[in-house]
Design an enzyme around this catalytic site. Structure first.
Site, short mmCIF file in Angstrom:
data_model
loop_
_atom_site.label_atom_id
_atom_site.label_comp_id
_atom_site.label_asym_id
_atom_site.label_seq_id
_atom_site.Cartn_x
_atom_site.Cartn_y
_atom_site.Cartn_z
N THR A 78 0.81 -1.22 0.00
CA THR A 78 0.00 0.00 0.00
C THR A 78 0.85 1.28 0.00
O THR A 78 0.30 2.37 0.11
CB THR A 78 -0.90 0.07 1.25
N LYS A 79 2.15 1.17 -0.10
CA LYS A 79 2.99 2.37 -0.01
C LYS A 79 3.08 3.08 -1.38
O LYS A 79 2.55 2.59 -2.36
CB LYS A 79 4.35 1.99 0.56
#
Ligand SMILES: *Cc1c(COP(=O)(O)O)cnc(C)c1O
Length: 386
Positions: A187-188
């Protein structure tokens, strides 16, 4: 995308044909673990930060933070100052080494730690200051680096949210801290599925991290004394870890890094649009970077005010019922059992984190998000909060 019945996820990775081709290239060549691609990703990353940095690829930011603190000599009896308002990984790596985290409250506007709050926590045992650039907004690194110098302390940046972020025109990762560690978790801001990168100006620190990321094997020093052609020999200088990045992950990273600036521009656009559409609602909206600096906008975190018709939990539920997935960043560490009980932490010590946590909500925010999706999220908030 405009269909109101299609759910809006909290996040979706932005992976294109380039990443797929690069992974297939690795698999076709047959070298899938640490090799040429990992080396290339490290070199590309160092160049991206602006040169003069050494980069060490690892299999997570957590591993990178652990290695960097180990290389700084952190051990039992030492204290590392860390924000209370962060993910548990920031603090757990301190415990891996038998040292103790000392938790500091955040500023209510930036959600970052300040030099003033850090200074109050310095004791004769303090060895390192750890900074988190929350959501991708740089902390006051000028002030924090000056403070560290004044007290002869080391600094490490948990830069998991901070690609690309700048502080006074310099990219996070290229400042004068002892190390900065990035995350490429799913999710970065760029992703390799799982992965991380240590950036440092200190060649000894980089060398130690390289040895310790792979079992403590010191091939380089051994090679100096043996025939270069003999490559099966190695020496072990410490009981190291298994933290190396695979070439499959690095293949993703090489292509994602090329898109990092474009992804940021899109997230900036979305943040600007949210700020515009959500003005006037009973919400505290996130602040942007000042003086021309760049906010990575990894997260877009709103805070529901006390006079809103719904509290945070109710709003999260109601949005979810409309097919809009949100998240909460973070549950402050003082509220989590292990940290609370081990260090006897109380809510009273962290009034700002408590206040922020009570109302915070992270909205869907990712480069692939369409304008229509942004409008739908804003319209739902308007309907629920008016
Ligand atoms: C995601 C995250 C980490 C951990 O990153 P991994 O690559 O999953 O180990 C550390 N600190 C913060 C603030 C994070 O958000």
């Amino acid at each position: 995308m405009n269909d109101p019945n299609i759910p809006i996820p909290f996040f979706a990775p932005d992976i294109g044909q380039e990443e797929i081709d690069e992974v297939i290239d690795s698999m076709t060549q047959g070298w899938i673990t640490t090799g040429k691609k990992t080396k290339r990703f490290e070199a590309d990353f160092a160049a991206y930060l602006g040169g003069g940095m050494e980069c060490v690829a690892v299999n997570s930011a957590t591993a990178g933070l652990h290695l960097a603190l180990e290389a700084m000599g952190v051990g039992p009896g030492d204290e590392v100052i860390v924000p209370d308002y962060t993910f548990t990984a920031s603090a757990e790596v301190i415990r891996y080494l038998g040292a103790d985290p000392v938790f500091v409250d955040i500023d209510k506007q930036t959600l970052n730690v300040t030099p003033q709050a850090i200074e109050e926590k310095i004791t004769p045992r303090t060895k390192v200051i750890m900074v988190v650039h929350f959501a991708g907004l740089s902390a006051d690194m000028t002030g924090i680096l000056a403070l560290a110098q004044k007290h002869s302390l080391k600094t490490i940046e948990d830069a998991a949210h901070a690609l690309p972020t700048t502080h006074r025109g310099t990219k996070i990762g290229a400042l004068k801290s002892d190390a900065a560690v990035f995350s490429f978790y799913a999710t970065k801001t760029i992703t390799t599925g799982e992965g991380g990168m240590i950036a440092t100006r200190n060649p000894q620190l980089a060398a130690r991290c390289k040895v310790m990321r792979l079992h403590g094997i010191d091939r380089d020093t051994f090679d100096r004394y043996v025939d270069n052609k003999v490559n099966w020999k190695y020496d072990v200088v410490a009981p190291g870890y298994k933290y190396n990045m695979t070439d499959i992950a690095a293949s993703l990273g090489i292509q994602q890094l090329k898109k990092a600036d474009r992804f940021q521009r899109r997230r900036q656009e979305i943040a600007d649009r949210y700020n515009e559409l959500l003005t006037g609602l009973p919400l505290i909206l996130p602040v942007d970077a000042t003086n021309g600096d760049m906010h990575s906008w990894h997260l877009y975190v709103i805070r529901v005010t006390k006079d809103a018709p719904l509290n945070r939990d109710q709003l999260l539920e109601a949005l979810s019922a409309k097919g809009i997935s949100c998240s909460v960043h973070f549950i402050p560490l003082h509220r989590l059992k292990y940290w609370r009980e081990t260090y006897g932490l109380t809510k009273q010590e962290f009034p700002n984190a408590e206040d922020v946590f009570s109302g915070c909500l992270s909205l869907p925010h990712f480069s692939k998000m369409s304008d229509d999706q942004v409008e739908r999220v804003a319209a739902a908030l308007k309907e629920l909060l008016s």
